[in-house]
Design a protein around this motif. Structure first.
Motif, PDB file in Angstrom:
ATOM      1  N   UNK A 172       0.836  -1.203   0.000  1.00 58.06           N
ATOM      2  CA  UNK A 172       0.000   0.000   0.000  1.00 58.06           C
ATOM      3  C   UNK A 172       0.871   1.254   0.000  1.00 58.06           C
ATOM      4  N   UNK A 173       1.962   1.217   0.761  1.00 57.41           N
ATOM      5  CA  UNK A 173       2.850   2.382   0.847  1.00 57.41           C
ATOM      6  C   UNK A 173       3.552   2.678  -0.467  1.00 57.41           C
ATOM      7  N   UNK A 174       3.679   1.668  -1.328  1.00 57.61           N
ATOM      8  CA  UNK A 174       4.342   1.851  -2.614  1.00 57.61           C
ATOM      9  C   UNK A 174       3.423   2.462  -3.667  1.00 57.61           C
ATOM     10  N   UNK A 175       2.159   2.683  -3.323  1.00 53.80           N
ATOM     11  CA  UNK A 175       1.220   3.245  -4.296  1.00 53.80           C
ATOM     12  C   UNK A 175       1.139   4.771  -4.214  1.00 53.80           C
ATOM     13  N   UNK A 176       1.996   5.395  -3.409  1.00 53.28           N
ATOM     14  CA  UNK A 176       1.999   6.852  -3.298  1.00 53.28           C
ATOM     15  C   UNK A 176       1.983   7.517  -4.680  1.00 53.28           C
ATOM     16  N   UNK A 177       1.142   8.518  -4.881  1.00 56.29           N
ATOM     17  CA  UNK A 177       0.324   9.275  -3.925  1.00 56.29           C
ATOM     18  C   UNK A 177      -1.107   8.769  -3.775  1.00 56.29           C
ATOM     19  N   UNK A 178      -1.360   7.517  -4.074  1.00 60.19           N
ATOM     20  CA  UNK A 178      -2.722   6.971  -4.062  1.00 60.19           C
ATOM     21  C   UNK A 178      -2.991   6.073  -2.859  1.00 60.19           C
ATOM     22  N   UNK A 179      -2.141   6.147  -1.831  1.00 56.42           N
ATOM     23  CA  UNK A 179      -2.251   5.206  -0.731  1.00 56.42           C
ATOM     24  C   UNK A 179      -3.597   5.286   0.009  1.00 56.42           C
ATOM     25  N   UNK A 180      -4.138   6.465   0.148  1.00 61.05           N
ATOM     26  CA  UNK A 180      -5.430   6.589   0.843  1.00 61.05           C
ATOM     27  C   UNK A 180      -6.553   5.985   0.001  1.00 61.05           C
ATOM     28  N   UNK A 181      -6.523   6.231  -1.294  1.00 63.17           N
ATOM     29  CA  UNK A 181      -7.530   5.654  -2.188  1.00 63.17           C
ATOM     30  C   UNK A 181      -7.431   4.135  -2.189  1.00 63.17           C
ATOM     31  N   UNK A 182      -6.213   3.609  -2.187  1.00 62.40           N
ATOM     32  CA  UNK A 182      -6.025   2.156  -2.198  1.00 62.40           C
ATOM     33  C   UNK A 182      -6.589   1.533  -0.934  1.00 62.40           C
ATOM     34  N   UNK A 183      -6.351   2.152   0.218  1.00 58.02           N
ATOM     35  CA  UNK A 183      -6.924   1.624   1.458  1.00 58.02           C
ATOM     36  C   UNK A 183      -8.444   1.628   1.375  1.00 58.02           C
TER      37      UNK A 183
END
Length: 311
Positions: free
Chosen positions: A127-138
């Protein structure tokens, strides 16, 4: 396509990634501690769990574990070499018929419907590697979850000591004589890493304030054809808890796998790991200690969160 996804695809699809990642528990003690913690957490919360989504499932460490418990698992990963290794290991363990392998990126879970899985898991910080989309991914992981979610993300408090310890990984080498190339690099680079180290308060303060490891340098390396480490967003415990609550997750439990182990020197850790009785007792205690909310932010690499999905 965002750099988060492009860099991840190039890094994790290196031909040797599947083989190297599958051996981490044979190589590094911090991986043993972390995987043991997650296994204990999962096995204690499988009541009424039949279907599982494993996001960023790698070589199948937990897909296979849960398939052995009778769950139907969707193994989802961005890396074909790791999927191939997971298929090999699942076949060896006799659980291939209970695992569906899907290649894809966490940034796009549109192929899965709402509340599709009883349990949603994602470990070792994809999840942390999806920056800047980490909140959307969660949010998307919560969306496809029916009952329970367990994820680990990169820990900001746990990562800050790295900037003052260029040889931190040496502490956790299980066998200095093994053939693993990263172990050889850690050992061979140790003296120079210490010799040329310089503490930079500005770098520590920047990570503490922004939570971001990597950025322009990684993008530049990628554009030159290199394979940089993923740009990584690190979470604070209260930040992750608040984000999960925002999406309706209840009964949130936080933990920091590795918080206790990182206080011990390599010589003691190796001695414990090489004695089956001490090892079992140590891993049991680590699980208890690292689950204490007062130390959750100081896990070795990851911040673990578990909770109940909204009805």
């Amino acid at each position: 396509m965002d750099y988060s996804r492009k860099i991840s695809e190039r890094l994790w699809n290196l031909p040797d990634k599947g083989e190297l990642e599958s051996r981490r528990e044979e190589t590094f003690i911090d991986d043993i501690v972390q995987k043991s913690h997650i296994e204990k957490e999962l096995l204690s919360n499988l009541e009424e769990i039949k279907t599982v989504f494993d996001g960023g499932a790698g070589c199948g460490r937990f897909s296979i574990l849960l398939a052995k418990q009778g769950c139907e698992v969707t193994h989802f990963d961005i890396s074909q070499p790791m999927i191939d290794k997971a298929k090999e290991l699942a076949e060896r363990e006799g659980v291939s018929d209970r695992i569906t392998f899907v290649k894809g990126a966490l940034e796009d879970l549109s192929g899965f419907g709402n509340r599709s899985f009883d349990l949603v898991i994602s470990f070792d910080a994809p999840v942390s590697y999806t920056y800047p989309h980490q909140e959307k991914v969660i949010g998307e992981l919560v969306r496809i979850c029916r009952k329970r979610i367990v994820i680990s993300v990169a820990s900001r408090l746990g990562s800050l000591p790295y900037l003052a310890n260029p040889i931190q990984k040496n502490q956790f080498i299980l066998d200095e004589n093994c053939e693993d190339p990263f172990v050889k690099w850690c050992l061979g680079n140790r003296d120079n890493a210490v010799k040329f180290f310089r503490f930079r308060k500005d770098a520590v303060m920047k990570l503490q304030a922004e939570g971001l490891m990597g950025g322009k340098d990684e993008i530049a390396e990628y554009e030159k054809g290199g394979t940089p480490w993923c740009i990584t967003y690190t979470f604070l415990p209260d930040e992750l808890e608040a984000l999960l609550k925002k999406h309706g997750i209840k009964n949130i439990k936080l933990a920091g796998p590795g918080a206790y182990a990182r206080t011990l020197p390599n010589e003691i850790l190796v001695k414990i790991m090489n004695d089956p009785k001490q090892r079992a007792e140590f891993l049991d205690f680590c699980y208890q200690y690292d689950s204490n909310p007062y130390v959750c932010g100081m896990g070795k690499d990851n911040l673990l969160a578990a909770g109940i999905c909204p009805e």
